[in-house]
Design a protein around this motif. Structure first.
Motif, PDB file in Angstrom:
ATOM      1  N   THR A 112      -4.650   5.633  -5.053  1.00 41.49           N
ATOM      2  CA  THR A 112      -5.365   6.350  -4.167  1.00 41.49           C
ATOM      3  C   THR A 112      -6.230   7.384  -4.894  1.00 41.49           C
ATOM      4  OG1 THR A 112      -4.009   5.881  -2.124  1.00 41.49           O
ATOM      5  CG2 THR A 112      -5.416   7.847  -2.016  1.00 41.49           C
ATOM      6  N   CYS A 139     -10.380  -3.701  -1.988  1.00 43.72           N
ATOM      7  CA  CYS A 139      -9.343  -4.827  -2.782  1.00 43.72           C
ATOM      8  C   CYS A 139      -9.846  -4.973  -4.130  1.00 43.72           C
ATOM      9  CB  CYS A 139      -9.423  -5.991  -2.057  1.00 43.72           C
ATOM     10  SG  CYS A 139      -8.227  -7.261  -2.475  1.00 43.72           S
ATOM     11  N   ALA A 199     -10.609   1.705   2.026  1.00 43.19           N
ATOM     12  CA  ALA A 199     -10.153   1.006   1.073  1.00 43.19           C
ATOM     13  C   ALA A 199     -10.644  -0.266   0.520  1.00 43.19           C
ATOM     14  CB  ALA A 199      -8.841   0.683   2.031  1.00 43.19           C
ATOM     15  N   GLY A 225      -5.770  -2.820   3.418  1.00 45.41           N
ATOM     16  CA  GLY A 225      -6.001  -2.312   2.166  1.00 45.41           C
ATOM     17  C   GLY A 225      -7.295  -2.735   1.790  1.00 45.41           C
ATOM     18  N   THR A 245      -6.595  -1.441  -3.788  1.00 43.56           N
ATOM     19  CA  THR A 245      -5.451  -2.432  -3.638  1.00 43.56           C
ATOM     20  C   THR A 245      -5.539  -3.702  -4.265  1.00 43.56           C
ATOM     21  OG1 THR A 245      -6.047  -2.969  -1.464  1.00 43.56           O
ATOM     22  CG2 THR A 245      -4.760  -1.235  -1.378  1.00 43.56           C
ATOM     23  N   THR A 297      -9.160   4.161  -1.807  1.00 42.29           N
ATOM     24  CA  THR A 297      -7.820   3.664  -2.234  1.00 42.29           C
ATOM     25  C   THR A 297      -8.304   2.373  -2.732  1.00 42.29           C
ATOM     26  OG1 THR A 297      -6.483   4.753  -0.464  1.00 42.29           O
ATOM     27  CG2 THR A 297      -5.480   2.549  -1.159  1.00 42.29           C
TER      28      THR A 297
END
Length: 219
Positions: free
Chosen positions: A111, A67, A65, A206, A136, A134
Motif C-alpha cells: 500500500t 493487481c 487497488a 485487491g 496486490t 494498493t
C-alpha cells in the motif's frame, strides 16, 4: 491611479493592492502625477498579476487497488480545477512523476501514498495532495490430498494440503462427496463411492481476478 482592465483589481488611491479581493488576472497600473509648478504631467506604469492558489487533488478510482497482472498503466483523475505537478511515492511503486500514472505489473505489492506537489507560482505557495493506492499479487489456489483414493471405512477426514503460497477459499464438488466448504476436508465414511473433482475458489480481491484450483479424489 488608473488600471487596465478597469475592473477586477482592488486598488486604492495610494496604489495599494488587496490581492485577496481581486480577480485573478494581469493588470497594467498607471500612476499619473498632474502638472504642477510649471511642470507637465508625468506618468509611470507597471504590470501586476493576481494568481489564484493552485489545487492538487487527485485519485485513482473509488477502490484504488490494482493487481500486478494488469497489462496497462493506471492514470490518476485530477479533481476539478486541479493541476498535475510532480508525483512521488515510496520505493516499490512504478510511478510516472510527470503524469502520476502507475504501472502495477512492475510494482512491488503493498500500500502506497502518492503525493502530487504543485510548485509555488504567481506569488502563491506550493500545494500538495495525497492519494492511497494498493498493489496486490494474484492469489493461487493449488491444493492436493495425501492420496487419490479413500475407502468409506476410513475413520478420519482427509484434509487437503495447500500449495506453497496458496490460500483456502471455498471448496466445492458434486453431490455425493461429504466436503467441508471452508477447509476442504473430505469425510470418506459418509461419502458416496465415486470419483470427484474438488474445486478451491478464491474470490476476486485487491484488483485481482478470482482464481481456482482443482484436485481429483476417488471414494
Amino acid at each position: 491611479i488608473t488600471v487596465n482592465p478597469a475592473t477586477g483589481l482592488t486598488i486604492d488611491a495610494t496604489g495599494a493592492i488587496t490581492p485577496s479581493t481581486s480577480t485573478p488576472g494581469t493588470y497594467f497600473v498607471t500612476n499619473t502625477v498632474a502638472a504642477s509648478g510649471g511642470c507637465a504631467a508625468v506618468t509611470g506604469g507597471t504590470t501586476v498579476t493576481i494568481a489564484a492558489p493552485a489545487t492538487a487533488g487527485f485519485g485513482y478510482g473509488s477502490a484504488p487497488a490494482y493487481c500486478t497482472s494488469a497489462t496497462s498503466a493506471v492514470a490518476p483523475t485530477l479533481a476539478t480545477g486541479a493541476t498535475a505537478g510532480t508525483f512521488s511515492s515510496a520505493t516499490g511503486l512504478t510511478l510516472n512523476a510527470a503524469t502520476g500514472a502507475i504501472t502495477p505489473s512492475s510494482s512491488t505489492p503493498g500500500t502506497y501514498t502518492v503525493t502530487n506537489t504543485v510548485a509555488a507560482a504567481g506569488g502563491c505557495a506550493a500545494v500538495t495532495s495525497t492519494a492511497t493506492v494498493t498493489i496486490t499479487a494474484p492469489q493461487t489456489a493449488g491444493f492436493s490430498y495425501g492420496a487419490t483414493a479413500y475407502c468409506t471405512s476410513a475413520t478420519a477426514a482427509a484434509v487437503p494440503t495447500l500449495a506453497t503460497g496458496a490460500t483456502a477459499g471455498t471448496f466445492s464438488s458434486t453431490t455425493g462427496l461429504t466436503l467441508n466448504a471452508t477447509t476442504g476436508a473430505i469425510t470418506p465414511s459418509t461419502s458416496t463411492p465415486g470419483t470427484y473433482t474438488v474445486t478451491n475458489t478464491i474470490a476476486a480481491a485487491g484488483g485481482c481476478a478470482a482464481v481456482t484450483g482443482t484436485a481429483t479424489v476417488t471414494i
